[in-house]
Enzyme design. Structure first.
Site, PDB file in Angstrom:
ATOM      1  N   VAL A  64       0.812  -1.218   0.000  1.00  0.00           N
ATOM      2  CA  VAL A  64       0.000   0.000   0.000  1.00  0.00           C
ATOM      3  C   VAL A  64       0.845   1.268   0.000  1.00  0.00           C
ATOM      4  CG1 VAL A  64      -1.941  -1.157   1.131  1.00  0.00           C
ATOM      5  CG2 VAL A  64      -0.244   0.067   2.531  1.00  0.00           C
ATOM      6  N   ASN A  90      -7.627  -1.661   5.806  1.00  0.00           N
ATOM      7  CA  ASN A  90      -7.264  -2.337   7.051  1.00  0.00           C
ATOM      8  C   ASN A  90      -5.757  -2.503   7.231  1.00  0.00           C
ATOM      9  OD1 ASN A  90      -7.603  -4.454   9.342  1.00  0.00           O
ATOM     10  ND2 ASN A  90      -6.544  -5.591   7.729  1.00  0.00           N
ATOM     11  N   TYR A 159       2.372   5.520  15.797  1.00  0.00           N
ATOM     12  CA  TYR A 159       1.134   4.754  15.650  1.00  0.00           C
ATOM     13  C   TYR A 159      -0.070   5.594  16.068  1.00  0.00           C
ATOM     14  CZ  TYR A 159      -2.236   0.964  15.895  1.00  0.00           C
ATOM     15  OH  TYR A 159      -3.352   0.172  15.699  1.00  0.00           O
ATOM     16  N   ALA A 161      -0.273   8.851  16.109  1.00  0.00           N
ATOM     17  CA  ALA A 161      -0.453   9.900  15.097  1.00  0.00           C
ATOM     18  C   ALA A 161      -1.124   9.343  13.845  1.00  0.00           C
ATOM     19  CB  ALA A 161       0.895  10.522  14.755  1.00  0.00           C
ATOM     20  N   SER A 162      -0.719   8.136  13.444  1.00  0.00           N
ATOM     21  CA  SER A 162      -1.286   7.557  12.220  1.00  0.00           C
ATOM     22  C   SER A 162      -2.774   7.286  12.379  1.00  0.00           C
ATOM     23  CB  SER A 162      -0.542   6.268  11.843  1.00  0.00           C
ATOM     24  OG  SER A 162      -0.876   5.171  12.690  1.00  0.00           O
ATOM     25  N   LYS A 163      -3.179   6.798  13.553  1.00  0.00           N
ATOM     26  CA  LYS A 163      -4.587   6.465  13.742  1.00  0.00           C
ATOM     27  C   LYS A 163      -5.445   7.712  13.981  1.00  0.00           C
ATOM     28  CE  LYS A 163      -4.316   2.088  12.956  1.00  0.00           C
ATOM     29  NZ  LYS A 163      -4.955   1.512  11.739  1.00  0.00           N
ATOM     30  N   ILE A 192      -7.242  -6.287  20.184  1.00  0.00           N
ATOM     31  CA  ILE A 192      -7.735  -7.438  19.434  1.00  0.00           C
ATOM     32  C   ILE A 192      -6.592  -8.445  19.278  1.00  0.00           C
ATOM     33  CG2 ILE A 192      -8.861  -8.229  17.316  1.00  0.00           C
ATOM     34  CD1 ILE A 192     -10.502  -6.157  18.856  1.00  0.00           C
TER      35      ILE A 192
END
Length: 255
Positions: A64, A90, A159, A161-163, A192
């Protein structure tokens, strides 16, 4: 009638974990699913399992982070499978290193995590945007509890920041594409149990305890726990829902 009959759904990071569970769930509800993953073998095996269970599935390798590859795969899907009406972004990675580690590690984490978790969402969405607009389609982005909070564990600022970025992108795109009939929403998973965190769960039970102590339902989630929200957001059941995030975190954000 099945919830997703006559739809073609693309799912990134579909070779395992949450992506694989969503692809299988969509297939059970009548969609023809296209599984994309950087691990071509994992995607192919997951597609085979769906086909053997009576579903319709194809798989393609995709990194991606490569815009050129995203455009090429979108064309392949259009030519070989058909017109995409559902996209699930995802694909993602997680590394639990802070800002105070070795400089090279800090920089590498930032570049890799942002490239996959955020820029990757942009790349794939942009590549399939024409098809989704033509179909008045649905986009489901996988965010996180860290779209809102920085959890109480050793955890990369990259992580978080990315979300946060995924949620912002979701809202911005929903506002822009609403006039085209395209709905854009997100899901916010909590802790999860997936292959992505398998090693951490095995080596650091104290980290798992921190999550569970903060989760009212008192258990970790399973990939299947994300399937219901993903079906809702991709189906006509959510026909007046856009720009939203459905939390599937066991109640983590309530306390």
């Amino acid at each position: 009638m099945a919830l997703l009959q006559n739809h073609i759904a693309v799912v990134t990071g579909a070779g395992s974990g949450i992506g694989q569970a969503i692809a299988s769930g969509y297939a059970r509800e009548g969609a023809k699913v296209v599984l994309l993953d950087v691990n071509a073998q994992a995607a192919a095996e997951a597609a085979r399992e769906i086909s053997q269970s009576g579903g319709k599935a194809e798989s393609f390798a995709l990194d991606v982070t490569s815009r050129e590859d995203c455009v090429a795969v979108a064309k392949q899907v259009a030519d070989k499978v058909g017109h995409v009406s559902i996209l699930v972004n995802n694909a993602g990675i997680a590394r639990r290193n802070g800002m105070l580690g070795a400089l090279e590690t800090v920089i590498e984490d930032w570049e890799d995590i942002i490239a996959i978790n955020l820029t990757g969402v942009f790349n794939v969405t942009h590549a399939f945007l024409g098809a989704l607009r033509a179909a008045k389609g649905r986009i489901v982005n996988i965010g996180s509890i860290q779209s809102f909070v920085h959890v109480r564990t050793p955890s990369s600022p990259a992580y978080t920041a990315s979300k946060h970025g995924v949620l912002g992108f979701t809202k911005a795109l929903a506002a822009e594409l609403g006039k085209d009939g395209v709905r854009v929403n997100a899901i916010g998973p909590g802790f999860i149990e997936t292959p992505l965190n398998e090693k951490v769960r095995a080596s650091d039970p104290s980290l798992v305890k921190i999550f569970l102590d903060h989760t009212p339902l008192g258990r970790a989630g399973k990939p299947e726990d994300i399937v219901g929200p993903a079906l809702f957001l991709a189906s006509d059941l959510s026909g007046y829902v856009t720009g939203s995030i459905v939390m599937a975190d066991g109640g983590y954000r309530t306390i």
